[in-house]
Design a protein around this motif. Structure first.
Motif, PDB file in Angstrom:
ATOM      1  N   LYS A 190       1.777   8.946   6.420  1.00 52.93           N
ATOM      2  CA  LYS A 190      -0.543   9.162   6.224  1.00 52.93           C
ATOM      3  C   LYS A 190      -0.524   9.620   4.684  1.00 52.93           C
ATOM      4  CE  LYS A 190      -2.175  11.738  10.337  1.00 52.93           C
ATOM      5  NZ  LYS A 190      -2.451  12.575  10.820  1.00 52.93           N
ATOM      6  N   GLN A 191       0.053  10.278   3.805  1.00 53.26           N
ATOM      7  CA  GLN A 191       0.546  10.173   2.676  1.00 53.26           C
ATOM      8  C   GLN A 191       0.182   8.624   2.360  1.00 53.26           C
ATOM      9  OE1 GLN A 191      -0.324  12.334   0.379  1.00 53.26           O
ATOM     10  NE2 GLN A 191      -1.146  13.830   2.249  1.00 53.26           N
ATOM     11  N   GLY A 192       1.513   8.053   2.164  1.00 60.81           N
ATOM     12  CA  GLY A 192       1.691   5.687   1.430  1.00 60.81           C
ATOM     13  C   GLY A 192       0.419   5.754   2.368  1.00 60.81           C
ATOM     14  N   ALA A 193      -0.391   5.927   3.482  1.00 58.34           N
ATOM     15  CA  ALA A 193      -1.420   4.960   3.298  1.00 58.34           C
ATOM     16  C   ALA A 193      -2.861   5.518   2.797  1.00 58.34           C
ATOM     17  CB  ALA A 193      -2.192   5.153   4.963  1.00 58.34           C
ATOM     18  N   ILE A 194      -2.680   6.722   2.268  1.00 50.55           N
ATOM     19  CA  ILE A 194      -4.127   7.173   1.344  1.00 50.55           C
ATOM     20  C   ILE A 194      -3.251   6.616   0.081  1.00 50.55           C
ATOM     21  CG2 ILE A 194      -4.356   9.010  -0.007  1.00 50.55           C
ATOM     22  CD1 ILE A 194      -3.780  11.086   2.601  1.00 50.55           C
ATOM     23  N   GLY A 195      -2.184   6.944  -0.668  1.00 48.52           N
ATOM     24  CA  GLY A 195      -2.174   6.785  -2.167  1.00 48.52           C
ATOM     25  C   GLY A 195      -1.866   5.555  -1.924  1.00 48.52           C
ATOM     26  N   THR A 196      -2.134   3.930  -1.097  1.00 49.36           N
ATOM     27  CA  THR A 196      -2.617   2.731  -1.282  1.00 49.36           C
ATOM     28  C   THR A 196      -3.495   2.024  -0.807  1.00 49.36           C
ATOM     29  OG1 THR A 196      -0.593   2.045   0.727  1.00 49.36           O
ATOM     30  CG2 THR A 196       0.425   1.891  -1.296  1.00 49.36           C
ATOM     31  N   MET A 197      -3.977   3.341  -0.219  1.00 53.15           N
ATOM     32  CA  MET A 197      -5.631   2.694  -0.065  1.00 53.15           C
ATOM     33  C   MET A 197      -6.472   1.479  -1.106  1.00 53.15           C
ATOM     34  SD  MET A 197      -8.725   5.586   1.850  1.00 53.15           S
ATOM     35  CE  MET A 197      -8.864   6.584  -0.343  1.00 53.15           C
ATOM     36  N   ALA A 198      -6.452   2.254  -1.508  1.00 57.98           N
ATOM     37  CA  ALA A 198      -6.907   0.901  -3.577  1.00 57.98           C
ATOM     38  C   ALA A 198      -6.595  -0.571  -2.669  1.00 57.98           C
ATOM     39  CB  ALA A 198      -6.170   1.278  -4.439  1.00 57.98           C
ATOM     40  N   PHE A 199      -5.198  -0.765  -2.522  1.00 56.59           N
ATOM     41  CA  PHE A 199      -5.374  -2.516  -1.837  1.00 56.59           C
ATOM     42  C   PHE A 199      -6.234  -2.732  -0.987  1.00 56.59           C
ATOM     43  CE2 PHE A 199      -1.301  -1.407  -3.427  1.00 56.59           C
ATOM     44  CZ  PHE A 199      -0.296  -2.506  -4.602  1.00 56.59           C
ATOM     45  N   PRO A 200      -6.673  -2.472   0.274  1.00 57.38           N
ATOM     46  CA  PRO A 200      -7.194  -3.299   0.484  1.00 57.38           C
ATOM     47  C   PRO A 200      -8.939  -3.027   1.035  1.00 57.38           C
ATOM     48  CG  PRO A 200      -6.501  -0.990   2.213  1.00 57.38           C
ATOM     49  CD  PRO A 200      -5.538  -1.449   0.788  1.00 57.38           C
ATOM     50  N   VAL A 201      -9.006  -1.814  -0.365  1.00 57.45           N
ATOM     51  CA  VAL A 201     -10.528  -1.586  -0.415  1.00 57.45           C
ATOM     52  C   VAL A 201     -10.954  -2.711  -1.400  1.00 57.45           C
ATOM     53  CG1 VAL A 201     -12.308  -0.281  -1.284  1.00 57.45           C
ATOM     54  CG2 VAL A 201     -10.380   0.588   0.331  1.00 57.45           C
ATOM     55  N   MET A 202      -9.782  -2.757  -2.783  1.00 55.73           N
ATOM     56  CA  MET A 202     -10.231  -3.430  -3.867  1.00 55.73           C
ATOM     57  C   MET A 202     -10.174  -4.697  -3.374  1.00 55.73           C
ATOM     58  SD  MET A 202      -8.432  -0.939  -6.875  1.00 55.73           S
ATOM     59  CE  MET A 202      -8.954  -2.032  -8.145  1.00 55.73           C
ATOM     60  N   SER A 203      -9.700  -5.409  -2.415  1.00 55.58           N
ATOM     61  CA  SER A 203      -8.945  -6.569  -2.018  1.00 55.58           C
ATOM     62  C   SER A 203     -10.516  -7.152  -1.730  1.00 55.58           C
ATOM     63  CB  SER A 203      -8.047  -6.668  -1.052  1.00 55.58           C
ATOM     64  OG  SER A 203      -6.990  -6.751  -1.668  1.00 55.58           O
ATOM     65  N   LEU A 204     -10.953  -6.044  -0.515  1.00 56.12           N
ATOM     66  CA  LEU A 204     -11.905  -5.661   0.805  1.00 56.12           C
ATOM     67  C   LEU A 204     -13.294  -6.405  -0.877  1.00 56.12           C
ATOM     68  CD1 LEU A 204     -13.490  -6.619   3.001  1.00 56.12           C
ATOM     69  CD2 LEU A 204     -14.069  -4.080   3.181  1.00 56.12           C
ATOM     70  N   PHE A 205     -13.708  -6.007  -1.869  1.00 55.88           N
ATOM     71  CA  PHE A 205     -14.891  -5.978  -2.238  1.00 55.88           C
ATOM     72  C   PHE A 205     -14.002  -7.151  -3.615  1.00 55.88           C
ATOM     73  CE2 PHE A 205     -15.051  -0.927  -3.669  1.00 55.88           C
ATOM     74  CZ  PHE A 205     -15.486  -0.946  -2.547  1.00 55.88           C
ATOM     75  N   SER A 206     -13.422  -7.569  -3.578  1.00 55.50           N
ATOM     76  CA  SER A 206     -12.722  -8.704  -4.514  1.00 55.50           C
ATOM     77  C   SER A 206     -12.903 -10.184  -4.324  1.00 55.50           C
ATOM     78  CB  SER A 206     -11.281  -8.860  -5.223  1.00 55.50           C
ATOM     79  OG  SER A 206     -10.904  -6.954  -5.935  1.00 55.50           O
ATOM     80  N   THR A 207     -12.781 -10.385  -2.885  1.00 58.55           N
ATOM     81  CA  THR A 207     -12.909 -11.281  -2.086  1.00 58.55           C
ATOM     82  C   THR A 207     -13.806 -11.073  -0.666  1.00 58.55           C
ATOM     83  OG1 THR A 207     -11.635 -10.225  -0.107  1.00 58.55           O
ATOM     84  CG2 THR A 207     -10.710 -11.569  -1.878  1.00 58.55           C
ATOM     85  N   ILE A 208     -15.533 -10.501  -1.387  1.00 59.33           N
ATOM     86  CA  ILE A 208     -16.587 -10.799  -0.930  1.00 59.33           C
ATOM     87  C   ILE A 208     -16.936 -12.051  -0.698  1.00 59.33           C
ATOM     88  CG2 ILE A 208     -18.724 -10.347  -0.638  1.00 59.33           C
ATOM     89  CD1 ILE A 208     -18.289  -7.145  -1.645  1.00 59.33           C
ATOM     90  N   ASN A 209     -16.559 -12.933  -2.013  1.00 58.89           N
ATOM     91  CA  ASN A 209     -16.899 -14.738  -2.107  1.00 58.89           C
ATOM     92  C   ASN A 209     -15.573 -15.215  -2.335  1.00 58.89           C
ATOM     93  OD1 ASN A 209     -17.105 -17.109  -2.952  1.00 58.89           O
ATOM     94  ND2 ASN A 209     -19.034 -16.359  -3.790  1.00 58.89           N
TER      95      ASN A 209
END
Length: 302
Positions: free
Chosen positions: A118-137
């Motif tokens: 759970k802590q690992g998922a919290i600690g790396t949450m930046a990957f999917p969120v920032m990837s989602l932001f970056s690949t909107i287009n």
């Protein structure tokens, strides 16, 4: 009363084994739901051949747009001058995509209830969120104000990327929110193994997707996923990834410090998003987030 229907506070439970099922039935069901989605994504990666840029020009009629059982034999490519050219493609290389594996850690965390996961998922949450932001287009990360993005997101492989990012982000946010509700803080010790695991994935990416020796100047062109955001040169034998590690710790230390001053769990959950948004915008403009582009002429049609 059926004990599976109860949702006890994890803090009151005895120390559990790593792969013990989560006694919180809601979380366990959520974890199995997302595991099913990611197994579906795995099937597509294994058996569907097709790349975004070829699809934009040729649709599903292109030579590399098809289903088959030739899992390991399809990918044929070579470096020609300053670029890579492709005789045939598949999507097996997406299995070293960082967002896929950080999301895997998240659904395993929900299935097991394990605090390290759970802590690992919290600690790396930046990957999917920032990837989602970056690949909107998916074509040009700096240009999101066009209806054409719906066209780009209609391709089956792009949909798999989107599912990976959206599901990974949802699980990370959910796990962080439930932790905030329980008054649990980000544990720097427990997030470290997952953060270092992503560094290992970075090395595996280079080993699997670049010509050997991967550090040679003429071999720095990697067979990177068309939606990878780490399409940057491998110039310090892998130690350039220390910048990513530093950013992850910066986000987590900053989030931990700010969350302490906030009592509302919903507001606490929004804190890392401030970091994600600012960092995504800054990194795009300074060139640290660079989506790979592959001209159609680099895909040979047979």
């Amino acid at each position: 009363m059926d004990t599976l229907t109860a949702e006890p506070d994890s803090n009151s439970l005895p120390k559990q084994k790593f792969f013990q099922l989560n006694p919180n039935l809601k979380e366990r069901r959520l974890g199995f739901f997302f595991m099913t989605i990611f197994l579906g994504i795995l099937i597509v990666y294994l058996f569907y051949d097709g790349w975004l840029y070829e699809w934009i020009e040729l649709g599903y009629g292109g030579a590399n747009q098809h289903w088959d059982f030739n899992v390991f034999g399809d990918m044929q490519w070579e470096i020609v001058g300053d670029h890579a050219e492709y005789d045939s493609t598949n999507n097996l290389h997406n299995l070293v995509y960082t967002c896929y594996w950080t999301a895997t850690i998240a659904y395993l965390a929900l299935i097991t209830g394990n605090s390290w996961l759970k802590q690992g998922a919290i600690g790396t949450m930046a990957f999917p969120v920032m990837s989602l932001f970056s690949t909107i287009n998916p074509i040009e990360a700096s240009n999101i104000f066009t209806l054409e993005i719906f066209h780009y997101h209609s391709f089956i492989i792009q949909i798999m990327y989107d599912l990976t990012h959206i599901c990974g982000a949802f699980m990370g946010v959910y796990i962080f929110y439930t932790a905030c509700k329980k008054g649990e803080e980000i544990d720097i010790k427990k997030i470290t193994p997952t953060i270092l695991f992503t560094w290992l994935l970075f090395f595996i990416t280079r080993l699997a997707l670049q010509k050997w020796p991967f550090w040679a100047p003429e071999n720095r062109i990697g067979l990177i996923s068309t939606n990878q955001i780490n399409n940057m040169p491998f110039f310090l034998y892998g130690f350039e990834y220390i910048l990513v590690v530093a950013i992850l710790y910066f986000i987590n230390f900053g989030t931990k410090a700010i969350v302490k001053r906030i009592k509302n769990p919903k507001v606490q959950t929004l804190v890392p998003f401030a970091f994600f948004i600012v960092l995504t915008v800054v990194m795009i403009f300074v060139g640290l987030i660079e989506l790979q582009t592959i001209p159609i002429e680099y895909f040979h049609q047979y």
